[in-house]
Write a protein that holds these residues in place. Structure first.
Motif, short mmCIF file in Angstrom:
data_model
loop_
_atom_site.label_atom_id
_atom_site.label_comp_id
_atom_site.label_asym_id
_atom_site.label_seq_id
_atom_site.Cartn_x
_atom_site.Cartn_y
_atom_site.Cartn_z
N ILE A 8 0.84 -1.20 0.00
CA ILE A 8 0.00 0.00 0.00
C ILE A 8 0.88 1.25 0.00
O ILE A 8 0.62 2.20 -0.73
N ASP A 9 1.94 1.23 0.79
CA ASP A 9 2.86 2.39 0.83
C ASP A 9 3.51 2.63 -0.53
O ASP A 9 3.64 3.79 -0.96
N LEU A 10 3.92 1.56 -1.21
CA LEU A 10 4.54 1.72 -2.53
C LEU A 10 3.54 2.29 -3.54
O LEU A 10 3.90 3.15 -4.35
N GLN A 11 2.31 1.84 -3.50
CA GLN A 11 1.30 2.36 -4.42
C GLN A 11 0.98 3.81 -4.09
O GLN A 11 0.81 4.63 -4.99
N LEU A 35 9.67 10.29 -15.34
CA LEU A 35 10.60 9.20 -15.03
C LEU A 35 10.53 8.79 -13.56
O LEU A 35 10.57 7.60 -13.23
N VAL A 36 10.40 9.78 -12.67
CA VAL A 36 10.26 9.48 -11.24
C VAL A 36 8.98 8.68 -11.01
O VAL A 36 8.98 7.68 -10.28
N ALA A 42 6.94 1.23 -11.18
CA ALA A 42 7.62 -0.03 -11.44
C ALA A 42 7.98 -0.74 -10.14
O ALA A 42 7.86 -1.97 -10.04
N ARG A 43 8.39 0.02 -9.13
CA ARG A 43 8.70 -0.58 -7.82
C ARG A 43 7.43 -1.19 -7.21
O ARG A 43 7.46 -2.31 -6.67
N ALA A 44 6.32 -0.47 -7.31
CA ALA A 44 5.06 -0.98 -6.77
C ALA A 44 4.65 -2.26 -7.50
O ALA A 44 4.27 -3.26 -6.88
N ALA A 47 6.86 -5.25 -6.56
CA ALA A 47 6.55 -5.75 -5.22
C ALA A 47 5.22 -6.51 -5.20
O ALA A 47 5.11 -7.56 -4.55
N ILE A 48 4.24 -6.01 -5.93
CA ILE A 48 2.95 -6.70 -6.03
C ILE A 48 3.14 -8.07 -6.68
O ILE A 48 2.62 -9.08 -6.19
N THR A 49 3.88 -8.10 -7.77
CA THR A 49 4.12 -9.36 -8.47
C THR A 49 4.85 -10.36 -7.57
O THR A 49 4.47 -11.53 -7.49
#
Length: 78
Positions: A8-11, A35-36, A42-44, A47-49
């Motif tokens: 949730i934090d990453l999203q 890009l940011v 992409a990080r979210a 992590a989900i995957t």
């Protein structure tokens, strides 16, 4: 579905970067922020995957639950 706070934090972070992008009008600044935002998203997604695979869950359903928990708190089953 019991979604970890880390997902949730990453999203939330990715959504916040998108919000910053939407506010910009200068093309150079928008490109940098795009890009940011892309990297945060992409990080979210990664992590989900990873979590979905480790928990033997459907990645699409996990992603949907994460986004609902972030964008519509209190209305989903996350």
């Amino acid at each position: 579905m019991d979604i970890p706070d880390s997902l949730i934090d990453l999203q939330r972070a990715a959504d916040a970067e998108w919000a910053r992008l939407a506010e910009l009008t200068d093309n150079d600044e928008r490109e940098q922020q795009r890009l940011v935002w892309f990297e945060a998203g992409a990080r979210a997604q990664a992590a989900i995957t990873e979590w979905a695979a480790a928990e033997n869950k459907n990645r699409y359903k996990v992603e949907k639950a994460v986004r609902e928990a972030v964008r519509h708190p209190g209305t989903g089953d996350a």
